[in-house]
Design an enzyme around this catalytic site. Structure first.
Site, PDB file in Angstrom:
ATOM      1  N   ASP A 218    -132.196   4.459  21.832  1.00 17.38           N
ATOM      2  CA  ASP A 218    -133.020   3.942  22.450  1.00 17.38           C
ATOM      3  C   ASP A 218    -133.179   3.871  24.337  1.00 17.38           C
ATOM      4  O   ASP A 218    -131.947   3.447  24.817  1.00 17.38           O
ATOM      5  CB  ASP A 218    -132.169   2.013  22.127  1.00 17.38           C
ATOM      6  CG  ASP A 218    -133.099   1.304  22.455  1.00 17.38           C
ATOM      7  OD1 ASP A 218    -134.009   1.059  23.059  1.00 17.38           O
ATOM      8  OD2 ASP A 218    -132.315   0.277  22.995  1.00 17.38           O
TER       9      ASP A 218
ATOM     10  N   GLU B 127    -137.241   5.266  19.978  1.00 18.86           N
ATOM     11  CA  GLU B 127    -138.022   3.939  20.408  1.00 18.86           C
ATOM     12  C   GLU B 127    -138.391   4.242  21.083  1.00 18.86           C
ATOM     13  O   GLU B 127    -139.123   4.993  22.454  1.00 18.86           O
ATOM     14  CB  GLU B 127    -137.316   3.056  21.012  1.00 18.86           C
ATOM     15  CG  GLU B 127    -137.952   1.886  20.471  1.00 18.86           C
ATOM     16  CD  GLU B 127    -137.444   0.503  21.240  1.00 18.86           C
ATOM     17  OE1 GLU B 127    -137.872  -0.490  21.576  1.00 18.86           O
ATOM     18  OE2 GLU B 127    -136.210   0.823  20.994  1.00 18.86           O
TER      19      GLU B 127
ATOM     20  N   ASP C 115    -127.946  -2.669  22.611  1.00 15.24           N
ATOM     21  CA  ASP C 115    -128.477  -0.947  22.858  1.00 15.24           C
ATOM     22  C   ASP C 115    -128.218  -0.072  21.625  1.00 15.24           C
ATOM     23  O   ASP C 115    -129.179   0.591  21.575  1.00 15.24           O
ATOM     24  CB  ASP C 115    -128.546  -0.275  23.820  1.00 15.24           C
ATOM     25  CG  ASP C 115    -129.072  -1.217  25.386  1.00 15.24           C
ATOM     26  OD1 ASP C 115    -130.358  -1.312  25.153  1.00 15.24           O
ATOM     27  OD2 ASP C 115    -128.517  -1.274  26.350  1.00 15.24           O
TER      28      ASP C 115
END
Length: 163
Positions: free
Chosen positions: A9, A76, A148
């Site tokens: 991420d 992502e 996160d």
């Protein structure tokens, strides 16, 4: 057949990572499984000079790849928030992509909606629903923290579901 997946991420202040190991059955009817290897964040304080922050991400990501030896990296897709933050995240993401290319690792990318859909069945799911699904899929009795890291595990699981 075993596969290690590293989920990322991207962020500059906090880059989440989640490593999982998946067992895919080659025999029909046998159970498939996924297990947690590790999760966490690469943190860079705002007081640190930008170039040094990017170097920290670069070095730490090389270390993670060496430690977990993933066969696949799920990341992502870039998502726009605020303009000032967007540029910084894009710079960090560029460093991530460079490191992955240096290791010649295959990459799959997912939007936030695709990740939510994969884990909850609903593309507009709330963050708490996704985090609960991560804990459930990995048979954890807690939600991984910080957020996160939980997000990175969600990305890794989405990669697992797609292969």
């Amino acid at each position: 057949m075993e596969q290690r997946i590293l989920g990322l991420d991207p962020g500059l202040a906090s880059l989440g990572f989640g490593a999982i190991i998946c067992q895919k059955s080659q025999t029909k009817g046998q159970q498939e499984s996924v297990n947690l290897l590790d999760f966490g964040v690469i943190s860079t304080p705002a007081s640190m000079e930008l170039g040094q922050r990017l170097c920290t991400i670069y070095d730490d990501l090389h270390t993670l790849i060496g430690e977990y030896k993933p066969e696949l990296v799920a990341i992502e897709k870039f998502f726009f928030y605020r303009m000032a933050n967007t540029i910084l995240v894009a710079q960090a993401r560029g460093v991530v992509l460079l490191v992955l290319a240096q290791h010649k690792l295959p990459i799959v990318e997912f939007t936030p909606a695709q990740i939510k859909q994969a884990l909850t069945g609903y593309g507009n799911a709330e963050k708490q629903e996704v985090q609960a699904a991560v804990a459930n899929e990995l048979n954890l009795d807690y939600v991984p923290r910080p957020d996160d890291a939980a997000d990175a595990l969600a990305v890794a699981l989405t990669g697992w579901f797609q292969i």
